[in-house]
Design a protein around this motif. Structure first.
Motif, PDB file in Angstrom:
ATOM      1  N   HIS A 111      12.078   2.176   0.396  1.00  0.00           N
ATOM      2  CA  HIS A 111      11.735   2.996   1.564  1.00  0.00           C
ATOM      3  C   HIS A 111      10.828   4.171   1.180  1.00  0.00           C
ATOM      4  O   HIS A 111      10.850   5.214   1.834  1.00  0.00           O
ATOM      5  N   THR A 112      10.038   3.990   0.138  1.00  0.00           N
ATOM      6  CA  THR A 112       9.160   5.050  -0.339  1.00  0.00           C
ATOM      7  C   THR A 112       7.701   4.655  -0.125  1.00  0.00           C
ATOM      8  O   THR A 112       7.309   3.545  -0.464  1.00  0.00           O
ATOM      9  N   PRO A 113       6.861   5.549   0.452  1.00  0.00           N
ATOM     10  CA  PRO A 113       5.430   5.246   0.622  1.00  0.00           C
ATOM     11  C   PRO A 113       4.765   4.945  -0.720  1.00  0.00           C
ATOM     12  O   PRO A 113       5.182   5.473  -1.766  1.00  0.00           O
ATOM     13  N   VAL A 114       3.720   4.140  -0.678  1.00  0.00           N
ATOM     14  CA  VAL A 114       3.079   3.686  -1.911  1.00  0.00           C
ATOM     15  C   VAL A 114       2.542   4.863  -2.735  1.00  0.00           C
ATOM     16  O   VAL A 114       2.691   4.898  -3.960  1.00  0.00           O
ATOM     17  N   LYS A 115       1.916   5.828  -2.074  1.00  0.00           N
ATOM     18  CA  LYS A 115       1.372   6.972  -2.822  1.00  0.00           C
ATOM     19  C   LYS A 115       2.466   7.738  -3.547  1.00  0.00           C
ATOM     20  O   LYS A 115       2.281   8.211  -4.673  1.00  0.00           O
ATOM     21  N   GLU A 116       3.629   7.851  -2.899  1.00  0.00           N
ATOM     22  CA  GLU A 116       4.751   8.534  -3.538  1.00  0.00           C
ATOM     23  C   GLU A 116       5.288   7.710  -4.704  1.00  0.00           C
ATOM     24  O   GLU A 116       5.705   8.274  -5.735  1.00  0.00           O
ATOM     25  N   ILE A 117       5.279   6.386  -4.567  1.00  0.00           N
ATOM     26  CA  ILE A 117       5.695   5.521  -5.673  1.00  0.00           C
ATOM     27  C   ILE A 117       4.784   5.751  -6.883  1.00  0.00           C
ATOM     28  O   ILE A 117       5.252   5.911  -8.018  1.00  0.00           O
ATOM     29  N   GLU A 118       3.484   5.788  -6.637  1.00  0.00           N
ATOM     30  CA  GLU A 118       2.525   5.996  -7.733  1.00  0.00           C
ATOM     31  C   GLU A 118       2.759   7.357  -8.396  1.00  0.00           C
ATOM     32  O   GLU A 118       2.697   7.473  -9.617  1.00  0.00           O
ATOM     33  N   ARG A 119       3.058   8.390  -7.597  1.00  0.00           N
ATOM     34  CA  ARG A 119       3.309   9.716  -8.165  1.00  0.00           C
ATOM     35  C   ARG A 119       4.569   9.704  -9.043  1.00  0.00           C
ATOM     36  O   ARG A 119       4.570  10.269 -10.133  1.00  0.00           O
ATOM     37  N   GLN A 120       5.623   9.060  -8.532  1.00  0.00           N
ATOM     38  CA  GLN A 120       6.868   9.023  -9.296  1.00  0.00           C
ATOM     39  C   GLN A 120       6.695   8.276 -10.611  1.00  0.00           C
ATOM     40  O   GLN A 120       7.261   8.673 -11.643  1.00  0.00           O
ATOM     41  N   ILE A 121       5.915   7.197 -10.595  1.00  0.00           N
ATOM     42  CA  ILE A 121       5.685   6.436 -11.819  1.00  0.00           C
ATOM     43  C   ILE A 121       4.924   7.273 -12.833  1.00  0.00           C
ATOM     44  O   ILE A 121       5.218   7.255 -14.043  1.00  0.00           O
ATOM     45  N   VAL A 131       4.477  -2.953 -14.174  1.00  0.00           N
ATOM     46  CA  VAL A 131       4.628  -2.022 -13.061  1.00  0.00           C
ATOM     47  C   VAL A 131       3.345  -1.901 -12.250  1.00  0.00           C
ATOM     48  O   VAL A 131       3.386  -1.791 -11.017  1.00  0.00           O
ATOM     49  N   ASN A 132       2.205  -1.932 -12.903  1.00  0.00           N
ATOM     50  CA  ASN A 132       0.936  -1.779 -12.190  1.00  0.00           C
ATOM     51  C   ASN A 132       0.731  -2.897 -11.167  1.00  0.00           C
ATOM     52  O   ASN A 132       0.292  -2.646 -10.038  1.00  0.00           O
ATOM     53  N   THR A 133       1.041  -4.109 -11.557  1.00  0.00           N
ATOM     54  CA  THR A 133       0.933  -5.225 -10.619  1.00  0.00           C
ATOM     55  C   THR A 133       1.940  -5.083  -9.495  1.00  0.00           C
ATOM     56  O   THR A 133       1.645  -5.392  -8.335  1.00  0.00           O
ATOM     57  N   ALA A 134       3.136  -4.598  -9.810  1.00  0.00           N
ATOM     58  CA  ALA A 134       4.159  -4.387  -8.784  1.00  0.00           C
ATOM     59  C   ALA A 134       3.674  -3.374  -7.746  1.00  0.00           C
ATOM     60  O   ALA A 134       3.875  -3.563  -6.536  1.00  0.00           O
ATOM     61  N   VAL A 135       3.037  -2.309  -8.194  1.00  0.00           N
ATOM     62  CA  VAL A 135       2.504  -1.307  -7.259  1.00  0.00           C
ATOM     63  C   VAL A 135       1.404  -1.917  -6.401  1.00  0.00           C
ATOM     64  O   VAL A 135       1.305  -1.644  -5.196  1.00  0.00           O
ATOM     65  N   GLN A 136       0.573  -2.766  -6.988  1.00  0.00           N
ATOM     66  CA  GLN A 136      -0.490  -3.411  -6.222  1.00  0.00           C
ATOM     67  C   GLN A 136       0.093  -4.295  -5.123  1.00  0.00           C
ATOM     68  O   GLN A 136      -0.450  -4.380  -4.022  1.00  0.00           O
ATOM     69  N   VAL A 137       1.213  -4.953  -5.407  1.00  0.00           N
ATOM     70  CA  VAL A 137       1.876  -5.766  -4.388  1.00  0.00           C
ATOM     71  C   VAL A 137       2.315  -4.893  -3.213  1.00  0.00           C
ATOM     72  O   VAL A 137       2.192  -5.296  -2.051  1.00  0.00           O
ATOM     73  N   ALA A 138       2.811  -3.699  -3.506  1.00  0.00           N
ATOM     74  CA  ALA A 138       3.199  -2.774  -2.434  1.00  0.00           C
ATOM     75  C   ALA A 138       1.992  -2.401  -1.582  1.00  0.00           C
ATOM     76  O   ALA A 138       2.083  -2.316  -0.347  1.00  0.00           O
ATOM     77  N   HIS A 139       0.845  -2.194  -2.228  1.00  0.00           N
ATOM     78  CA  HIS A 139      -0.403  -1.946  -1.483  1.00  0.00           C
ATOM     79  C   HIS A 139      -0.745  -3.148  -0.614  1.00  0.00           C
ATOM     80  O   HIS A 139      -1.084  -3.001   0.571  1.00  0.00           O
ATOM     81  N   ASP A 140      -0.648  -4.337  -1.191  1.00  0.00           N
ATOM     82  CA  ASP A 140      -1.017  -5.559  -0.476  1.00  0.00           C
ATOM     83  C   ASP A 140      -0.122  -5.780   0.743  1.00  0.00           C
ATOM     84  O   ASP A 140      -0.573  -6.333   1.749  1.00  0.00           O
ATOM     85  N   ASP A 141       1.130  -5.359   0.641  1.00  0.00           N
ATOM     86  CA  ASP A 141       2.045  -5.541   1.773  1.00  0.00           C
ATOM     87  C   ASP A 141       1.566  -4.757   2.989  1.00  0.00           C
ATOM     88  O   ASP A 141       1.703  -5.222   4.123  1.00  0.00           O
ATOM     89  N   ARG A 142       1.007  -3.593   2.782  1.00  0.00           N
ATOM     90  CA  ARG A 142       0.465  -2.821   3.904  1.00  0.00           C
ATOM     91  C   ARG A 142      -0.688  -3.570   4.560  1.00  0.00           C
ATOM     92  O   ARG A 142      -0.822  -3.579   5.792  1.00  0.00           O
ATOM     93  N   ASN A 143      -1.535  -4.209   3.749  1.00  0.00           N
ATOM     94  CA  ASN A 143      -2.648  -4.979   4.298  1.00  0.00           C
ATOM     95  C   ASN A 143      -2.151  -6.189   5.087  1.00  0.00           C
ATOM     96  O   ASN A 143      -2.697  -6.519   6.145  1.00  0.00           O
TER      97      ASN A 143
END
Length: 238
Positions: free
Chosen positions: A225-235, A152-164
């Motif tokens: 359709h969830t912002p990355v910060k909200e994804i991290e909070r939910q996890i 999951v941690n790598t998956a969240v990082q991919v979501a961050h990378d998509d914004r970049n």
């Protein structure tokens, strides 16, 4: 790393079926990953032969998609899985679809490479293409690794990378539009680069989709359709 513990079954064949789905998916992902790499190289090196190879490979990806869909459907019908097993099968179906669409975008890039090879190189955009291509390739590789390890941690990082990647794409497009305004004669060739950049950005979007499927698979959370910060909070709360 978050490890998904799939249910243990009386039927060893069920375990085998699930493992086979995972293996076939990762093999398809490897083919798609190489297709993206080849498509970008084909533009950078004005390599028409490599571009043609990408076009041919797309047929293999389509066949793999159909085969995986059939396998997943058979598992659903025969085993009627529940809980994490059901999420696993559904994730395979969804990830397969995103991989196939990545292949479609790689095919579009290859077609732009052929057009540039026939019409002459574009005067600008290759540096931007190389940078964006590298970023997107890393995202695709990371999503496949995350799926292989249920990470999951790598998956969240991919979501961050998509914004970049989105920011990098928008910057490149603005620069190329400005250049075309200054030199209208370059428009048709630069547009080929811009279409390739667009396809790379879309591949990044599909990589994020896969990351979201992984989070659903491991945590049971629908974070579309969830912002990355909200994804991290939910996890953290899960």
């Amino acid at each position: 790393m978050d490890n998904l513990h799939l249910d243990q079954h009386i039927s060893q064949q069920f375990n085998t079926d699930l493992e086979e789905l995972k293996t076939q998916l990762l093999e398809m992902g490897g083919v798609v990953e190489q297709q993206i790499i080849d498509a970008v190289k084909a533009i950078e090196n004005a390599d028409g032969s490599l571009a043609e190879k990408v076009l041919i490979t797309e047929d293999e990806i389509d066949k793999r998609e159909v085969q995986l869909d059939e396998q997943a459907t058979m598992v659903l019908a025969r085993r009627q899985p529940a809980a994490s097993d059901l999420r696993m099968v559904m994730a395979v179906i969804k990830v397969t679809r995103d991989l196939e669409r990545m292949g479609d975008e790689a095919q579009k890039i290859a077609k732009m490479a052929i057009a540039l090879n026939e019409d002459g190189e574009a005067p600008r955009g290759y540096v931007e293409l190389r940078h964006l291509g590298t970023s997107v390739q890393k995202m695709v590789n990371a999503t496949l690794d995350a799926f292989a390890r249920f990470d999951v941690n790598t998956a969240v990082q991919v979501a961050h990378d998509d914004r970049n990647v989105d920011r990098e794409y928008k910057t490149a497009m603005r620069e190329l539009v400005t250049y075309m305004m200054e030199d209208p004669r370059s428009i048709s060739r630069v547009m080929n680069i811009m279409w390739a950049l667009r396809s790379l950005e879309r591949i990044g979007d599909h990589a994020r989709n896969i990351a979201e499927h992984i989070i659903y698979l491991v945590k049971g959370l629908d974070v579309r359709h969830t912002p990355v910060k909200e994804i991290e909070r939910q996890i953290q709360d899960a």
